[in-house]
Design a protein around this motif. Structure first.
Motif, PDB file in Angstrom:
ATOM      1  N   ALA A 254      46.637  28.480  32.503  1.00 44.14           N
ATOM      2  CA  ALA A 254      45.559  29.094  31.731  1.00 44.14           C
ATOM      3  C   ALA A 254      44.699  29.987  32.625  1.00 44.14           C
ATOM      4  O   ALA A 254      44.221  31.042  32.183  1.00 44.14           O
ATOM      5  N   VAL A 255      44.498  29.588  33.867  1.00 45.81           N
ATOM      6  CA  VAL A 255      43.739  30.418  34.812  1.00 45.81           C
ATOM      7  C   VAL A 255      44.422  31.770  35.004  1.00 45.81           C
ATOM      8  O   VAL A 255      43.764  32.819  34.992  1.00 45.81           O
ATOM      9  N   GLU A 256      45.743  31.766  35.153  1.00 47.47           N
ATOM     10  CA  GLU A 256      46.482  33.024  35.297  1.00 47.47           C
ATOM     11  C   GLU A 256      46.355  33.886  34.041  1.00 47.47           C
ATOM     12  O   GLU A 256      46.149  35.103  34.118  1.00 47.47           O
ATOM     13  N   ALA A 257      46.459  33.236  32.866  1.00 45.95           N
ATOM     14  CA  ALA A 257      46.327  33.979  31.612  1.00 45.95           C
ATOM     15  C   ALA A 257      44.925  34.550  31.456  1.00 45.95           C
ATOM     16  O   ALA A 257      44.754  35.703  31.022  1.00 45.95           O
ATOM     17  N   LEU A 258      43.911  33.778  31.806  1.00 49.96           N
ATOM     18  CA  LEU A 258      42.529  34.246  31.718  1.00 49.96           C
ATOM     19  C   LEU A 258      42.310  35.453  32.632  1.00 49.96           C
ATOM     20  O   LEU A 258      41.680  36.446  32.240  1.00 49.96           O
ATOM     21  N   HIS A 259      42.830  35.383  33.853  1.00 53.93           N
ATOM     22  CA  HIS A 259      42.704  36.506  34.797  1.00 53.93           C
ATOM     23  C   HIS A 259      43.320  37.776  34.206  1.00 53.93           C
ATOM     24  O   HIS A 259      42.695  38.851  34.227  1.00 53.93           O
ATOM     25  N   ARG A 260      44.523  37.661  33.650  1.00 52.54           N
ATOM     26  CA  ARG A 260      45.189  38.834  33.061  1.00 52.54           C
ATOM     27  C   ARG A 260      44.420  39.357  31.846  1.00 52.54           C
ATOM     28  O   ARG A 260      44.329  40.576  31.639  1.00 52.54           O
ATOM     29  N   THR A 261      43.883  38.433  31.044  1.00 56.42           N
ATOM     30  CA  THR A 261      43.159  38.835  29.836  1.00 56.42           C
ATOM     31  C   THR A 261      41.863  39.558  30.192  1.00 56.42           C
ATOM     32  O   THR A 261      41.497  40.554  29.542  1.00 56.42           O
ATOM     33  N   LEU A 262      41.172  39.088  31.189  1.00 60.49           N
ATOM     34  CA  LEU A 262      39.958  39.777  31.637  1.00 60.49           C
ATOM     35  C   LEU A 262      40.274  41.197  32.096  1.00 60.49           C
ATOM     36  O   LEU A 262      39.534  42.153  31.791  1.00 60.49           O
ATOM     37  N   LEU A 263      41.369  41.367  32.837  1.00 57.16           N
ATOM     38  CA  LEU A 263      41.780  42.699  33.269  1.00 57.16           C
ATOM     39  C   LEU A 263      42.135  43.588  32.086  1.00 57.16           C
ATOM     40  O   LEU A 263      41.754  44.771  32.039  1.00 57.16           O
ATOM     41  N   LEU A 264      42.872  43.035  31.116  1.00 52.93           N
ATOM     42  CA  LEU A 264      43.279  43.808  29.940  1.00 52.93           C
ATOM     43  C   LEU A 264      42.081  44.380  29.199  1.00 52.93           C
ATOM     44  O   LEU A 264      42.145  45.482  28.646  1.00 52.93           O
ATOM     45  N   ASN A 265      40.973  43.614  29.173  1.00 58.67           N
ATOM     46  CA  ASN A 265      39.805  44.010  28.387  1.00 58.67           C
ATOM     47  C   ASN A 265      38.718  44.677  29.230  1.00 58.67           C
ATOM     48  O   ASN A 265      37.631  44.962  28.719  1.00 58.67           O
ATOM     49  N   GLY A 266      39.024  44.928  30.518  1.00 54.96           N
ATOM     50  CA  GLY A 266      38.100  45.672  31.366  1.00 54.96           C
ATOM     51  C   GLY A 266      36.809  44.952  31.703  1.00 54.96           C
ATOM     52  O   GLY A 266      35.784  45.607  31.941  1.00 54.96           O
ATOM     53  N   VAL A 267      36.832  43.603  31.755  1.00 59.61           N
ATOM     54  CA  VAL A 267      35.601  42.850  32.026  1.00 59.61           C
ATOM     55  C   VAL A 267      35.781  41.893  33.207  1.00 59.61           C
ATOM     56  O   VAL A 267      34.995  40.958  33.372  1.00 59.61           O
ATOM     57  N   ARG A 268      36.813  42.126  34.020  1.00 60.91           N
ATOM     58  CA  ARG A 268      37.081  41.200  35.125  1.00 60.91           C
ATOM     59  C   ARG A 268      35.915  41.133  36.100  1.00 60.91           C
ATOM     60  O   ARG A 268      35.649  40.066  36.688  1.00 60.91           O
TER      61      ARG A 268
END
Length: 420
Positions: A254-268
């Motif tokens: 889930a941590v890996e998925a969260l990291h990718r999702t934050l990048l996808l939405n430009g809010v990392r």
């Protein structure tokens, strides 16, 4: 993210009876009388003035035609769907595509084994755990999953199992067609990405995600104690206007998925991921708002939530919990309130539970909320050595899991009592 594996399309071959065009109408009538015509496909024109009428593979042994209708059995590749077939539901299309694979072995029992619903994540369909369990399906091998994918317009197929009792809600998901389980799912304008074989995605929480997205969080620091793949972390950042979110998660997938999702939405850059057990979180005195999105109970996270709240100004806790309501209360209050037009709006149930009975269950919900407020008040007073006050702002009914078990969210305001 890895590139999605794109398999070559599987050609469809169906049996058909070819005859001269002048015999086509007579042949069609014979096939329809004997219920041999395959209504999924149109009549197809052939060279030499002939036509081909698709027939059902499983009923070919019953074929009986008069001698005055000369015809020849052949196979058509990639036939054209009929007008009626184009109007079929996806579930009906799936059953129609599967029936020829089993021929005369097709039965009502097998038809019940074909799913009527599924989750779709991009080009991957996720089937329920009770789909295609009969032994007859296993004999089809990869042809079964190729056909399922073709009928449902997918490239990958997976099947759910029961969630593992490992404290991380790890799914037992088997990938049946395709090379990997990474998918992308768009929810309220937010792009989530995750591996369906490693992480859960709960579409049933959409009402709470929409509510979180509408909260007034501009300029706030939020701590999300059970972030998962970002169910609530992303709405806080993308829609609610939070300045920064501390997202805590102990499942490495889930941590890996969260990291990718934050990048996808430009809010990392506005989120720090704390990998590990949120109960051991070292943060203190940072949060204006804390989300405790764990069920059936987030109680073990209450001490951490109290520690991260700003000690001088306090903030708001969003506490998730599954609350049981005694059947006796339903029996006593049920009939009169069910008929009352003044009751609150009802919410649809999930996973087989009864409808949300807002007005009917409110006293017991309120009792749980007030008890929780008292306990949080005590934790804060003990932690800081001075009195605090807690106020119930709102109780949100998210969904029901079973008769008398409801997923609730308590919005609890917590403020230090200032000295006179």
């Amino acid at each position: 993210m890895e590139a999605t594996d794109v398999p070559m399309p599987v050609p469809i071959h169906v049996p058909a009876l070819a005859t001269e065009r002048r015999f086509a109408q007579r042949l069609r009538e014979c096939l329809e009388q004997q219920r041999l015509s395959d209504g999924r496909y149109r009549l197809q024109r052939l060279p030499g003035g002939r036509v081909a009428l698709p027939v059902l593979q499983e009923k070919l042994s019953q074929l009986c035609l008069p001698p005055e209708v000369p015809c020849e059995l052949l196979r058509i590749q990639d036939p054209i769907p009929s007008r009626a077939a184009r109007r079929r539901s996806p579930a009906q299309r799936l059953r129609d595509e599967l029936r020829p694979l089993l021929g005369e072995s097709w039965s009502e029992e097998l038809e019940r084994d074909v799913p009527h619903a599924w989750q779709r994540h991009g080009d991957l369909v996720l089937l329920s755990q009770d789909s295609f369990r009969a032994a007859a399906w296993e004999r089809l091998g990869s042809a079964l999953w190729d056909t399922v994918a073709s009928a449902l317009g997918a490239r990958r197929v997976a099947r759910r199992g029961r969630v593992m009792p490992d404290g991380m809600r790890t799914p037992r998901v088997t990938l049946l067609l395709g090379q990997h389980g990474w998918v992308e799912h768009v929810d309220n304008g937010i792009r989530y990405t995750f591996d369906v074989t490693k992480c859960m995605f709960s579409p049933g929480n959409i009402t709470e995600k929409l509510r979180v997205a509408s909260l007034p969080c501009s300029g706030e620091v939020v701590v999300d104690l059970y972030a998962g793949i970002g169910y609530f972390t992303l709405p806080f950042l993308v829609h609610a206007g939070a300045a920064f979110v501390h997202a805590c998660e102990w499942n490495s997938h889930a941590v890996e998925a969260l990291h990718r999702t934050l990048l996808l939405n430009g809010v990392r850059d506005r989120c720090h991921i704390h990998a590990g057990d949120s109960r051991q979180l070292q943060l203190q005195d940072v949060a204006d708002r804390v989300n405790l999105g764990l069920i059936p109970s987030s109680e073990q996270g209450w001490p951490a939530a109290c520690r991260v709240l700003k000690k001088d100004t306090g903030g708001v806790l969003h506490i998730h919990h599954n609350v049981e309501t005694a059947p006796a209360l339903l029996a006593e209050r049920g009939s009169a309130e069910a008929a009352s037009p003044a009751g609150e709006a009802q919410h649809p149930a999930e996973d087989g539970g009864e409808e949300m009975l807002g007005a009917r269950l409110r006293p017991q919900w309120q009792q749980w909320a007030e008890g929780t407020a008292t306990r949080i008040q005590g934790l804060l007073a003990e932690l800081h050595g001075r009195p605090w006050r807690t106020s119930v702002l709102h109780i949100e009914a998210v969904k029901s899991y079973a008769p008398h078990v409801h997923h609730l969210v308590l919005d609890l305001e917590c403020r230090p009592v200032l000295p006179l």
